[in-house]
Every structure is written in C-alpha cells, then in structure tokens.
Design a protein around this motif. Structure first.
Motif, PDB file in Angstrom:
ATOM      1  N   SER A 305       0.829  -1.207   0.000  1.00  0.00           N
ATOM      2  CA  SER A 305       0.000   0.000   0.000  1.00  0.00           C
ATOM      3  C   SER A 305       0.865   1.258   0.000  1.00  0.00           C
ATOM      4  N   ALA A 306       1.984   1.202   0.731  1.00  0.00           N
ATOM      5  CA  ALA A 306       2.902   2.340   0.765  1.00  0.00           C
ATOM      6  C   ALA A 306       3.487   2.601  -0.616  1.00  0.00           C
ATOM      7  N   ALA A 307       3.790   1.523  -1.348  1.00  0.00           N
ATOM      8  CA  ALA A 307       4.301   1.686  -2.712  1.00  0.00           C
ATOM      9  C   ALA A 307       3.241   2.310  -3.606  1.00  0.00           C
ATOM     10  N   LEU A 308       1.987   1.907  -3.409  1.00  0.00           N
ATOM     11  CA  LEU A 308       0.896   2.484  -4.188  1.00  0.00           C
ATOM     12  C   LEU A 308       0.726   3.970  -3.865  1.00  0.00           C
ATOM     13  N   ALA A 309       0.841   4.319  -2.571  1.00  0.00           N
ATOM     14  CA  ALA A 309       0.753   5.730  -2.178  1.00  0.00           C
ATOM     15  C   ALA A 309       1.873   6.534  -2.817  1.00  0.00           C
ATOM     16  N   ASP A 310       3.060   5.960  -2.874  1.00  0.00           N
ATOM     17  CA  ASP A 310       4.200   6.641  -3.496  1.00  0.00           C
ATOM     18  C   ASP A 310       3.919   6.902  -4.977  1.00  0.00           C
ATOM     19  N   HIS A 311       3.328   5.896  -5.658  1.00  0.00           N
ATOM     20  CA  HIS A 311       2.981   6.081  -7.069  1.00  0.00           C
ATOM     21  C   HIS A 311       1.945   7.196  -7.220  1.00  0.00           C
ATOM     22  N   ALA A 312       0.979   7.236  -6.284  1.00  0.00           N
ATOM     23  CA  ALA A 312      -0.059   8.270  -6.357  1.00  0.00           C
ATOM     24  C   ALA A 312       0.530   9.658  -6.142  1.00  0.00           C
ATOM     25  N   ILE A 313       1.476   9.772  -5.204  1.00  0.00           N
ATOM     26  CA  ILE A 313       2.138  11.055  -4.949  1.00  0.00           C
ATOM     27  C   ILE A 313       2.870  11.544  -6.198  1.00  0.00           C
ATOM     28  N   LYS A 314       3.463  10.600  -6.933  1.00  0.00           N
ATOM     29  CA  LYS A 314       4.233  10.944  -8.128  1.00  0.00           C
ATOM     30  C   LYS A 314       3.356  11.110  -9.370  1.00  0.00           C
ATOM     31  N   GLY A 315       2.014  10.970  -9.189  1.00  0.00           N
ATOM     32  CA  GLY A 315       1.115  11.156 -10.314  1.00  0.00           C
ATOM     33  C   GLY A 315       1.042   9.971 -11.251  1.00  0.00           C
ATOM     34  N   MET A 316       1.513   8.814 -10.813  1.00  0.00           N
ATOM     35  CA  MET A 316       1.528   7.628 -11.670  1.00  0.00           C
ATOM     36  C   MET A 316       0.186   6.893 -11.657  1.00  0.00           C
ATOM     37  N   THR A 317      -0.695   7.242 -10.712  1.00  0.00           N
ATOM     38  CA  THR A 317      -2.061   6.710 -10.681  1.00  0.00           C
ATOM     39  C   THR A 317      -2.999   7.874 -10.383  1.00  0.00           C
TER      40      THR A 317
END
Length: 344
Positions: A305-317
C-alpha cells in the motif's frame, strides 16, 4: 547532578557547587521555565550581568570562553548563557569547554541550553564533568497519559481546580503544546475565578491548540488508537504537511516492525534488536507489542500500500495519496479495512 524539572527549585536552595548549569530538552515551556529559575537563583547570588550567545555560524567557543576572563565594566559577576539549539559540541570545542569547566573564572556562571544530547555527547568528558560538578536539568514533556495529571498539578499551583472531565478535555485540546496549556489555564483562571472548572466551561473557552507531528501519528498507530490517528492525520493535512513526509514515517515504522518480527523468529534478543533498529524509550514497549499484534502478511500488505501511495504522490495513478495513507495508518492501528488495490 542530574535532575528533573520538578526537582530544580529544591536543588537550587541546597546548591553550593560551581555555578555551572545545563538545561536539556526540546519542550519550550519547561525549558524556558527551568532556565528562568536558574537565572533568578543566580541574580540572588549577585550575578547581575547576562551575556547571551547563540550557537550559529558566527559563534566561537574559544572567543566566548576567553571573553569570560575579561573584567566587566558594568557588574562584578555575570552569567554567560549559550543557547545551542540542536547544535552539537564537537571534540575540539568540547576540550576547550572541559578546560574552562575545570578552572572557571570566579565571578562567572555558565548556563548551557540545548534541545537534546545524543549518546556521543553524554559520553564526552565535558558532559560528564558538568554533570558531576554542576546542575544538569533534563526536560521531559508529559506524554498523552501523563498530561491530565500534569495539567492538574499546574492548575493547583495557580490556585485553580478542574474536575476530571475538564482535565481530559483540556488535555485533548492542547496535546503536545505546553505553551498553549499555560496560556489556556491563565485564560480559564480569569474567566472562572474561585470555582471548580467543568468540561463544558473548557469546551466553551479553550481553542483546539493541538500540536502534532508524524511521530505522534506513528505512536498513536502503534498504540492501536485509530480515533487519535484520524485526528492527528487530519491536523497534519490542515497544517500543510507534505504527503511524502507522512508516508516516510509510516513506512519506516512498518519496516521496523517487519524486521523485528523476522529477527525474533530467528531467536535474536529484543534488546539487541532495539540497538540495531534504533528503538529507544517508550517506543520499545510499543514496537514489541505491535510486532506481536500484527501478522507479517499484514505488514507486507501495508508495504505494498505504501508503494501504491508513493505512485499516487508521483502522479503515476489517479488515486488519492492521502486516502491510501489514511488506510495505512488505520490498518497499522488495528482497524480492519477493505483491501487496497495492488500496485500496477
């Protein structure tokens, strides 16, 4: 002599050693009040001049300490106050300070004020000498469980009385901010003189002055306090804290728990693990209990989930990073939630 803030008044009454003092702690109110008590004591002893220095890029230990040997034009005795903040004393400066401490000028008192002293500083010769020959005051802010009692004692010292519910409400409103507590108690004293103050009166007159940080959030999660997690996280968002900072703190805690679990399964001693993972103070009990309460599969899921949050922060999702972070904090606090989508 090392002591706590509440021991300082009595210690000063009995103090007869070299006038060398150090206040350690990053809680502003208690640090300020401890320093004020020391200054008042020194004024009573005839130290009427005060020479204040800030530890910045222009500060020199050698110049400052050598300057104490100069005769004052204005007073016979003076206080040399050095505010270190978060700066450390390096080996060379520590040796200069130790030399000064062993033979201080007869009409000079030294007051050091610093936010914290790490293990290396505490092992230094200058620190040990000051602790043995002078007065060292350790400032420790009360934690959430101790805060109502601290408020009660503070109120009584100011001639006030709050009932138990009022103390709990006030503790919740000013959590982590003792300067706000001091101000709010003074306001309550003016508004309700000579009466026992109720929770309703506190609610009506006290603003919400909670001071939170990411470490309060992780502590609440480890303590399995989901409602407190919600409140802290909401406050952090309102204060404008960046999502990567909060995610970093939660991810670090999850990795620590995972490492502790794995090492304990391999038969390693917990105290040794604490040294390795840099787990100190009351966190030792919290981490141990959390590592027992949370399954390794849960921790692995939280890392995903933390990896997913990181992707969201970077605009990847297109998902909200704050929503995922909130889910991570609550799940770490023991709340059962629907599964977070897998990282793409």
């Amino acid at each position: 002599m090392k002591l706590r803030t509440e021991q300082l008044p009595g210690a000063l009454q009995r103090f007869s050693a070299s006038p060398v003092f150090m206040v350690i702690g990053d809680e502003p109110l208690q640090s300020q009040e401890a320093a004020d008590q020391i200054r008042a004591y020194l004024r009573q002893q005839g130290f009427s001049e005060r020479d204040v220095h800030q530890s910045d890029s222009h500060f020199s230990w050698e110049t400052t300490l050598l300057g104490t040997n100069e005769l004052s034009l204005f007073a016979d005795r003076k206080i040399v106050e050095i505010r270190l903040g978060s700066h450390k004393i390096n080996k060379g400066d520590g040796q200069l300070l130790l030399t000064w401490l062993k033979d201080p000028p007869p009409d000079t008192a030294l007051l050091l004020i610093m936010e914290k002293a790490d293990a290396a500083s505490r092992k230094a010769a200058w620190f040990k000498h000051l602790e043995a020959e002078g007065l060292l005051v350790e400032v420790h802010a009360p934690d959430a469980a101790q805060l109502p009692q601290w408020l009660s004692q503070r109120a009584i010292s100011q001639g006030m009385q709050l009932n138990d519910e009022a103390l709990q409400v006030l503790a919740e409103r000013i959590e982590g901010n003792l300067l706000a507590a001091h101000q709010e108690l003074a306001k309550l004293q003016l508004l309700f003189p000579g009466t026992q103050i109720s929770a309703e009166q506190v609610i009506a007159s006290v603003s919400d002055s909670s001071r939170y940080d990411v470490f309060a959030l992780t502590e609440a999660a480890l303590s399995r306090q989901p409602e407190r997690c919600e409140k802290i996280l909401t406050a952090l968002i309102q204060e404008g804290l960046e999502a990567p900072v909060v995610l970093w703190a939660l991810t670090r805690e999850i990795r620590t728990l995972y490492n502790v679990q794995l090492a304990l399964q391999q038969g390693q001693q917990y105290d040794n693990l604490c040294q390795k993972e840099r787990i100190w103070g009351k966190r030792k009990a919290l981490v141990r209990k959390a590592s027992q309460n949370l399954a390794s599969t849960t921790l692995e899921s939280l890392l995903k989930s933390a990896a997913l949050a990181d992707h969201a922060i970077k605009g990847m999702t297109d998902q909200s990073p704050w929503l995922i972070i909130r889910q991570i904090a609550l799940k770490l606090a023991g709340v059962s939630l629907l599964p977070t989508p897998e990282v793409l």
